[in-house]
Write a protein that holds these residues in place. Structure first.
Motif, PDB file in Angstrom:
ATOM      1  N   LEU A   1     -28.971 -17.979  26.208  1.00  0.00           N
ATOM      2  CA  LEU A   1     -29.608 -17.273  25.097  1.00  0.00           C
ATOM      3  C   LEU A   1     -29.092 -15.834  25.018  1.00  0.00           C
ATOM      4  CD1 LEU A   1     -31.644 -17.980  22.914  1.00  0.00           C
ATOM      5  CD2 LEU A   1     -33.429 -17.037  24.361  1.00  0.00           C
ATOM      6  N   GLU A   2     -28.959 -15.196  26.165  1.00  0.00           N
ATOM      7  CA  GLU A   2     -28.438 -13.827  26.195  1.00  0.00           C
ATOM      8  C   GLU A   2     -26.992 -13.789  25.691  1.00  0.00           C
ATOM      9  OE1 GLU A   2     -29.083 -12.728  30.268  1.00  0.00           O
ATOM     10  OE2 GLU A   2     -31.198 -12.273  29.923  1.00  0.00           O
ATOM     11  N   GLY A   3     -26.213 -14.815  26.045  1.00  0.00           N
ATOM     12  CA  GLY A   3     -24.831 -14.897  25.576  1.00  0.00           C
ATOM     13  C   GLY A   3     -24.755 -15.054  24.062  1.00  0.00           C
ATOM     14  N   GLN A   4     -25.614 -15.900  23.521  1.00  0.00           N
ATOM     15  CA  GLN A   4     -25.646 -16.077  22.060  1.00  0.00           C
ATOM     16  C   GLN A   4     -26.025 -14.768  21.370  1.00  0.00           C
ATOM     17  OE1 GLN A   4     -27.715 -19.628  20.441  1.00  0.00           O
ATOM     18  NE2 GLN A   4     -27.866 -20.267  22.582  1.00  0.00           N
ATOM     19  N   GLU A   5     -27.049 -14.111  21.912  1.00  0.00           N
ATOM     20  CA  GLU A   5     -27.505 -12.851  21.320  1.00  0.00           C
ATOM     21  C   GLU A   5     -26.377 -11.816  21.333  1.00  0.00           C
ATOM     22  OE1 GLU A   5     -31.061  -9.550  21.880  1.00  0.00           O
ATOM     23  OE2 GLU A   5     -31.150 -11.418  23.034  1.00  0.00           O
ATOM     24  N   ARG A   6     -25.663 -11.739  22.445  1.00  0.00           N
ATOM     25  CA  ARG A   6     -24.547 -10.796  22.568  1.00  0.00           C
ATOM     26  C   ARG A   6     -23.460 -11.107  21.517  1.00  0.00           C
ATOM     27  NH1 ARG A   6     -23.965 -11.494  27.469  1.00  0.00           N
ATOM     28  NH2 ARG A   6     -22.409 -13.138  27.409  1.00  0.00           N
ATOM     29  N   GLU A   7     -23.089 -12.395  21.385  1.00  0.00           N
ATOM     30  CA  GLU A   7     -22.065 -12.793  20.405  1.00  0.00           C
ATOM     31  C   GLU A   7     -22.492 -12.471  18.981  1.00  0.00           C
ATOM     32  OE1 GLU A   7     -20.005 -16.635  20.650  1.00  0.00           O
ATOM     33  OE2 GLU A   7     -20.973 -16.877  22.610  1.00  0.00           O
TER      34      GLU A   7
ATOM     35  N   ARG B   1     -24.609 -10.133  17.996  1.00  0.00           N
ATOM     36  CA  ARG B   1     -24.577  -8.669  17.789  1.00  0.00           C
ATOM     37  C   ARG B   1     -23.129  -8.194  17.618  1.00  0.00           C
ATOM     38  NH1 ARG B   1     -29.483  -6.827  17.807  1.00  0.00           N
ATOM     39  NH2 ARG B   1     -31.061  -7.628  19.213  1.00  0.00           N
ATOM     40  N   GLU B   2     -22.198  -8.751  18.433  1.00  0.00           N
ATOM     41  CA  GLU B   2     -20.785  -8.384  18.328  1.00  0.00           C
ATOM     42  C   GLU B   2     -20.204  -8.780  16.979  1.00  0.00           C
ATOM     43  OE1 GLU B   2     -18.922 -10.191  21.737  1.00  0.00           O
ATOM     44  OE2 GLU B   2     -19.796  -8.736  23.126  1.00  0.00           O
ATOM     45  N   ALA B   3     -20.751  -9.856  16.380  1.00  0.00           N
ATOM     46  CA  ALA B   3     -20.288 -10.318  15.069  1.00  0.00           C
ATOM     47  C   ALA B   3     -20.840  -9.449  13.939  1.00  0.00           C
ATOM     48  CB  ALA B   3     -20.696 -11.771  14.851  1.00  0.00           C
ATOM     49  N   GLY B   4     -21.777  -8.537  14.290  1.00  0.00           N
ATOM     50  CA  GLY B   4     -22.304  -7.622  13.291  1.00  0.00           C
ATOM     51  C   GLY B   4     -23.657  -7.992  12.710  1.00  0.00           C
ATOM     52  N   CYS B   5     -24.364  -8.918  13.337  1.00  0.00           N
ATOM     53  CA  CYS B   5     -25.680  -9.313  12.839  1.00  0.00           C
ATOM     54  C   CYS B   5     -26.655  -8.151  12.968  1.00  0.00           C
ATOM     55  CB  CYS B   5     -26.205 -10.525  13.598  1.00  0.00           C
ATOM     56  SG  CYS B   5     -25.253 -12.018  13.265  1.00  0.00           S
ATOM     57  N   GLU B   6     -27.331  -7.864  11.861  1.00  0.00           N
ATOM     58  CA  GLU B   6     -28.288  -6.756  11.835  1.00  0.00           C
ATOM     59  C   GLU B   6     -29.690  -7.223  12.196  1.00  0.00           C
ATOM     60  OE1 GLU B   6     -27.904  -4.454   8.140  1.00  0.00           O
ATOM     61  OE2 GLU B   6     -26.013  -5.538   7.854  1.00  0.00           O
TER      62      GLU B   6
ATOM     63  N   LEU C   1     -22.567 -24.891  16.220  1.00  0.00           N
ATOM     64  CA  LEU C   1     -23.267 -25.780  15.293  1.00  0.00           C
ATOM     65  C   LEU C   1     -24.481 -26.447  15.935  1.00  0.00           C
ATOM     66  CD1 LEU C   1     -23.414 -27.118  12.533  1.00  0.00           C
ATOM     67  CD2 LEU C   1     -21.759 -28.811  13.330  1.00  0.00           C
ATOM     68  N   ASP C   2     -24.366 -26.844  17.211  1.00  0.00           N
ATOM     69  CA  ASP C   2     -25.482 -27.554  17.851  1.00  0.00           C
ATOM     70  C   ASP C   2     -26.681 -26.651  18.114  1.00  0.00           C
ATOM     71  OD1 ASP C   2     -24.480 -26.061  19.969  1.00  0.00           O
ATOM     72  OD2 ASP C   2     -24.501 -27.730  21.384  1.00  0.00           O
ATOM     73  N   ARG C   3     -26.519 -25.343  17.975  1.00  0.00           N
ATOM     74  CA  ARG C   3     -27.651 -24.424  18.104  1.00  0.00           C
ATOM     75  C   ARG C   3     -28.487 -24.423  16.827  1.00  0.00           C
ATOM     76  NH1 ARG C   3     -28.972 -24.594  22.505  1.00  0.00           N
ATOM     77  NH2 ARG C   3     -27.820 -26.466  22.212  1.00  0.00           N
ATOM     78  N   LEU C   4     -27.922 -24.928  15.734  1.00  0.00           N
ATOM     79  CA  LEU C   4     -28.571 -24.864  14.430  1.00  0.00           C
ATOM     80  C   LEU C   4     -29.196 -26.184  14.000  1.00  0.00           C
ATOM     81  CD1 LEU C   4     -29.106 -23.204  11.830  1.00  0.00           C
ATOM     82  CD2 LEU C   4     -26.908 -24.042  10.987  1.00  0.00           C
ATOM     83  N   ALA C   5     -28.413 -27.250  13.976  1.00  0.00           N
ATOM     84  CA  ALA C   5     -28.873 -28.504  13.366  1.00  0.00           C
ATOM     85  C   ALA C   5     -28.791 -29.671  14.328  1.00  0.00           C
ATOM     86  CB  ALA C   5     -28.038 -28.800  12.123  1.00  0.00           C
TER      87      ALA C   5
ATOM     88  N   ARG D   1     -22.259 -19.146   8.665  1.00  0.00           N
ATOM     89  CA  ARG D   1     -21.050 -18.868   9.450  1.00  0.00           C
ATOM     90  C   ARG D   1     -21.284 -19.361  10.868  1.00  0.00           C
ATOM     91  NH1 ARG D   1     -19.028 -12.858  10.443  1.00  0.00           N
ATOM     92  NH2 ARG D   1     -17.607 -13.308  12.145  1.00  0.00           N
ATOM     93  N   ILE D   2     -20.327 -20.141  11.394  1.00  0.00           N
ATOM     94  CA  ILE D   2     -20.406 -20.672  12.757  1.00  0.00           C
ATOM     95  C   ILE D   2     -19.256 -20.052  13.541  1.00  0.00           C
ATOM     96  CG2 ILE D   2     -20.418 -22.751  14.176  1.00  0.00           C
ATOM     97  CD1 ILE D   2     -21.222 -24.242  11.509  1.00  0.00           C
ATOM     98  N   LEU D   3     -19.615 -19.188  14.477  1.00  0.00           N
ATOM     99  CA  LEU D   3     -18.610 -18.389  15.183  1.00  0.00           C
ATOM    100  C   LEU D   3     -17.617 -19.236  15.973  1.00  0.00           C
ATOM    101  CD1 LEU D   3     -20.875 -15.458  16.462  1.00  0.00           C
ATOM    102  CD2 LEU D   3     -19.396 -15.506  14.428  1.00  0.00           C
ATOM    103  N   SER D   4     -18.096 -20.222  16.726  1.00  0.00           N
ATOM    104  CA  SER D   4     -17.200 -20.999  17.593  1.00  0.00           C
ATOM    105  C   SER D   4     -16.165 -21.793  16.804  1.00  0.00           C
ATOM    106  CB  SER D   4     -18.009 -21.948  18.472  1.00  0.00           C
ATOM    107  OG  SER D   4     -18.633 -22.942  17.670  1.00  0.00           O
ATOM    108  N   MET D   5     -16.446 -22.050  15.551  1.00  0.00           N
ATOM    109  CA  MET D   5     -15.537 -22.843  14.719  1.00  0.00           C
ATOM    110  C   MET D   5     -14.766 -21.967  13.732  1.00  0.00           C
ATOM    111  SD  MET D   5     -18.294 -25.761  13.808  1.00  0.00           S
ATOM    112  CE  MET D   5     -17.436 -27.306  13.752  1.00  0.00           C
ATOM    113  N   ASP D   6     -15.082 -20.672  13.735  1.00  0.00           N
ATOM    114  CA  ASP D   6     -14.511 -19.753  12.759  1.00  0.00           C
ATOM    115  C   ASP D   6     -14.647 -20.334  11.357  1.00  0.00           C
ATOM    116  OD1 ASP D   6     -13.352 -17.373  11.990  1.00  0.00           O
ATOM    117  OD2 ASP D   6     -11.311 -18.174  12.072  1.00  0.00           O
TER     118      ASP D   6
END
Length: 191
Positions: free
Chosen positions: A17-23, A25-30, A66-70, A91-96
């Motif tokens: 969960l911490e890793g997802q949150e970090r990614e 934030r790095e992607a620019g999520c407000e 994707l598996d975190r969403l659906a 937007r799904i980061l792992s799949m760009d």
């Protein structure tokens, strides 16, 4: 605005969960919506519902994988319809992958279809394996735990204990408690 959604299935997955949150934030999520709940029970995914309610026209919902969403293609398409209806994207980061583009929408639909197909094949193999094990007398299934406690359920109910408390005391699901009570009531009416 970039809106992030992160989820793990269990409380034990804190690092994930911490890793997802970090990614995110790095992607620019407000704004982030974070929860720890199984993907199976969609009704319990309150933070996902809040995220989908929060997004506005021009926003993008961002997830790491994707598996975190659906949990299924149908669920994914429902989420995508909700976002598209609001003028938002996914937007799904792992799949760009970004559904704000026609190519992104096409790829997501195709990938979702492949995932659904793979799951169907896996379930078919599982059913075949169970049938084979049953035929060989090696599979008996799980023992019904709630039905074995019917007498205790009826006793506690007779003492005025509510369904939720009965379920907690006996370690069974509320639905099982009410099923037992309904069956007892139906049996009393026909008997």
């Amino acid at each position: 605005m970039l809106v992030g959604y992160a989820r793990t299935s269990t409380l034990d997955q804190k690092a994930g969960l911490e890793g997802q949150e970090r990614e995110l934030r790095e992607a620019g999520c407000e704004r982030l919506f974070i929860e720890q709940v199984s993907s199976v029970d969609v009704r319990e995914r309150h933070r996902l519902t809040e995220a989908l309610d929060f997004v506005r026209e021009g926003d993008t919902l961002v997830v790491t994988k994707l598996d975190r969403l659906a949990r299924s293609v149908a669920h994914l398409m429902g989420i995508l319809d909700t976002l598209t209806g609001k003028g938002a994207a996914l937007r799904i980061l792992s799949m760009d992958l970004d559904t704000s583009t026609p190519t992104g929408k096409l790829l997501l639909t195709m990938l979702g279809g492949v995932a659904e197909f793979e799951r169907g094949i896996m379930l078919e193999r599982q059913r075949e394996g169970i049938a084979k094990a049953k035929a060989e007398g090696k599979y008996t299934g799980r023992k019904p735990t709630a039905r074995a406690k019917s007498a205790e359920v009826l006793k506690l109910h007779g003492e005025g204990v509510g369904g939720t408390q009965i379920a907690k005391r006996l370690g069974i699901g509320r639905a099982s408690v009410y099923r037992i009570l309904d069956e007892a009531k139906a049996g009393a009416q026909t008997g």
